[in-house]
Design an enzyme around this catalytic site. Structure first.
Site, PDB file in Angstrom:
ATOM      1  CE  LYS A  79      -3.896   1.878   2.821  1.00 46.84           C
ATOM      2  NZ  LYS A  79      -4.881   1.783   3.750  1.00 46.84           N
ATOM      3  CB  SER A 154      -8.097   3.577   2.906  1.00 43.30           C
ATOM      4  OG  SER A 154      -7.210   2.958   3.718  1.00 43.30           O
ATOM      5  CB  SER A 178      -8.076   0.674   5.563  1.00 42.58           C
ATOM      6  OG  SER A 178      -8.980   1.825   5.570  1.00 42.58           O
TER       7      SER A 178
HETATM    8  N1  GLN Z   1     -13.047   3.991   6.093  1.00 39.35           N
HETATM    9  C1  GLN Z   1     -12.404   4.371   7.527  1.00 39.35           C
HETATM   10  C2  GLN Z   1     -12.273   5.953   7.439  1.00 39.35           C
HETATM   11  O1  GLN Z   1     -12.600   6.474   6.392  1.00 39.35           O
HETATM   12  C3  GLN Z   1     -11.299   3.639   7.810  1.00 39.35           C
HETATM   13  C4  GLN Z   1     -10.067   4.217   6.905  1.00 39.35           C
HETATM   14  C5  GLN Z   1      -9.026   3.100   7.444  1.00 39.35           C
HETATM   15  O2  GLN Z   1      -9.061   2.247   7.999  1.00 39.35           O
HETATM   16  N2  GLN Z   1      -7.669   3.645   7.104  1.00 39.35           N
HETATM   17  O3  GLN Z   1     -11.681   6.556   8.163  1.00 39.35           O
END
Ligand code: GLN
Length: 484
Positions: A79, A154, A178
């Site tokens: 990532k 994400s 994420s």
């Molecule tokens: N979707 C969640 C957010 O928008 C989690 C994001 C993540 O785990 N990096 O913050």
């Protein structure tokens, strides 16, 4: 089955038996990328040249019977918020489009020691804020099962490339879901370890008390292999845990709690059905299924959207054009910083910084951030108490199957709700895994999430592996008429 879909242990055996060479496997995944990347856009950058050389070196090591470790010659995608020395780390933000990392994250050093190859860097929502990759400054990633749908986020790029076959496995980061949510949307396995078991050194921080790196893989055993190669205390990360002994949940005749609050309103019938299906399979194996109540899980989105933005507003202050970030010049230094931040950050990131700054501001600190911290401790207690009675918890990973592009981007609350089932594990710091179990009525992947107490990661993985074989989910996406 294509080699790139085999468990890593089997690939390793083929290498050792000289039935397959790392360079051949690499060529296979690269060919796959040539077909899929123009459709999926999972990678932001592919490291082709240097990998060919590295794969040939790996060939030589296997020829001599001297492979570095079990990941020698295994192409893993990373990532793009995790630093690899000499390569860009953009966090899918305009702010960092020119940033080249001068060092390796600890997880990268550890995977390099095992001989892993890195296919390249994968797409994400800007600074890991989002659930769909629609917030990437470099365009979204498409879901390999249906390109009109999001891959989740994400770590959408990391999940999509494993699903599509252009990497054997990948690393993601999980602050509120994420790793698990995109893994679920793409029909692969996603594991968030206990907070602090895997070093965060070299991961660009979003919300430091929640962030955790973990693997996304085709098989649970691959997640275990990668997790165990990366885990362990790291003096460079102040929150890294020293391994401690915890009471382990049972593997046979275990008691498993279905979380009542994650089977109610807002959860699709398909997602609920999947949990009931898995519960029946577990029952038939001699496990006991009960319903448990964790009332504060209903508050988890509210708690998270105070704590995560508060921490992000502090963490992202370093992107000011002086310490980090593409500088936009101005007539004074404060104008320069203002222009740099206005130009470099996208709208979701700006919104979170504003929310967080507000929650932390003098007059509101106790009312918002302070309250959220208290609620978080109470939630931790709720989980600890429930684990006195049950070995594992089970829920859907996501409230629904993958949604369409644009479907939730205009309704932020709905977008935030897509992390309803995953956020609790981050708030309580406990391990959680998403395992694909079936297809929805629309033919799209669905998963269940299994959780266990802190520091029981390997037992959770063992239990998940037996569940994986019970479920025997074997569907694969079809891209351009070719099955992945
Ligand atoms: N979707 C969640 C957010 O928008 C989690 C994001 C993540 O785990 N990096 O913050």
């Amino acid at each position: 089955m294509a080699n790139y879909k085999l468990p890593i242990s089997q690939i390793n055996q083929l290498f050792k038996n000289k039935e397959l060479k790392p360079s051949e496997l690499y060529a296979e995944t690269f060919e796959r990328a040539a077909i899929t990347e123009s459709i999926i856009h999972g990678h932001l950058e592919l490291f082709q040249e240097e990998n060919l050389k590295k794969a040939l070196n790996s060939d030589k090591r296997y020829e001599k019977g001297k492979n570095l470790g079990n990941l020698d010659g295994i192409p893993i995608a990373i990532k793009d918020n995790i630093n690899i020395s000499g390569y860009a780390t953009t966090c899918s933000s305009k702010m960092l489009s020119n940033y080249i990392s001068p060092y390796d994250a600890t997880v990268i050093t550890r995977l390099k020691n095992e001989g892993a190859l890195f296919t390249g860097k994968t797409n994400l929502d800007e600074f890991a804020m989002g659930s769909s990759t629609e917030n990437s400054a470099f365009g979204p990633t498409k879901n390999p099962w249906d390109t009109s749908r999001v891959p989740g986020g994400s770590s959408g790029g990391s999940a999509a490339v494993v699903s599509a076959g252009s990497a054997i496995a990948s690393l993601g980061s999980d602050t509120g879901g994420s790793i698990r949510q995109p893994a679920s949307f793409c029909g692969v396995v996603g594991f968030k370890p206990t907070y602090g078991t895997v070093s965060r050194f070299g991961l660009v921080a979003f919300a430091s008390s929640l962030d955790q790196i973990g693997p996304i893989t085709n098989h649970v055993e691959d997640a275990r292999l990668i997790f165990n190669s990366m885990k362990g205390h790291d003096p460079s990360d102040a929150t890294s845990l020293i391994e401690s002994k915890a009471k382990q949940p049972k593997l046979k005749n275990a008691k498993i709690g279905i979380i009542k609050e994650l089977m109610e309103d807002g959860i699709s019938e398909d997602a609920k059905k999947e949990v009931h299906k898995v519960a029946k399979l577990l029952e038939a194996e001699g496990h006991e299924i009960v319903e448990v109540s964790l009332p504060l899980t209903k508050m988890s989105i509210s708690i998270y959207y105070l704590i995560a933005p508060a921490e992000c507003s502090a963490n992202l202050s370093r992107f000011d054009g002086v310490r980090y970030g593409n500088r936009v010049s101005g007539s004074t230094s404060s104008e320069m910083m203002e222009l740099t931040r206005a130009n470099g950050f996208g709208p979701e990131v700006k919104k979170r910084i504003l929310l967080g700054t507000y929650a932390l501001s003098a007059g509101y600190y106790d009312a918002y951030y302070g309250q959220a911290l208290k609620a978080r401790s109470m939630m931790k207690k709720e989980f600890t108490d429930v684990y006195e009675d049950v070995d594992y918890l089970i829920s859907p990973t996501t409230p629904s199957d993958p949604f369409k592009f644009g479907e939730k981007s205009d309704n932020q609350l709905e977008m935030y709700m897509s992390d309803l089932c995953t956020i609790p594990a981050n708030l309580v710091g406990m391990p959680a895994i998403s395992i694909p179990t079936g297809l929805s009525s629309q033919g799209l992947p669905l998963s269940v999430q299994i959780m266990s107490p802190s520091n029981t990661d390997n037992t959770l993985l063992d239990f998940s592996e037996s569940l994986e074989s019970l479920v025997a989910f074997s569907d694969k996406p079809v891209i351009n008429g070719v099955v992945s």
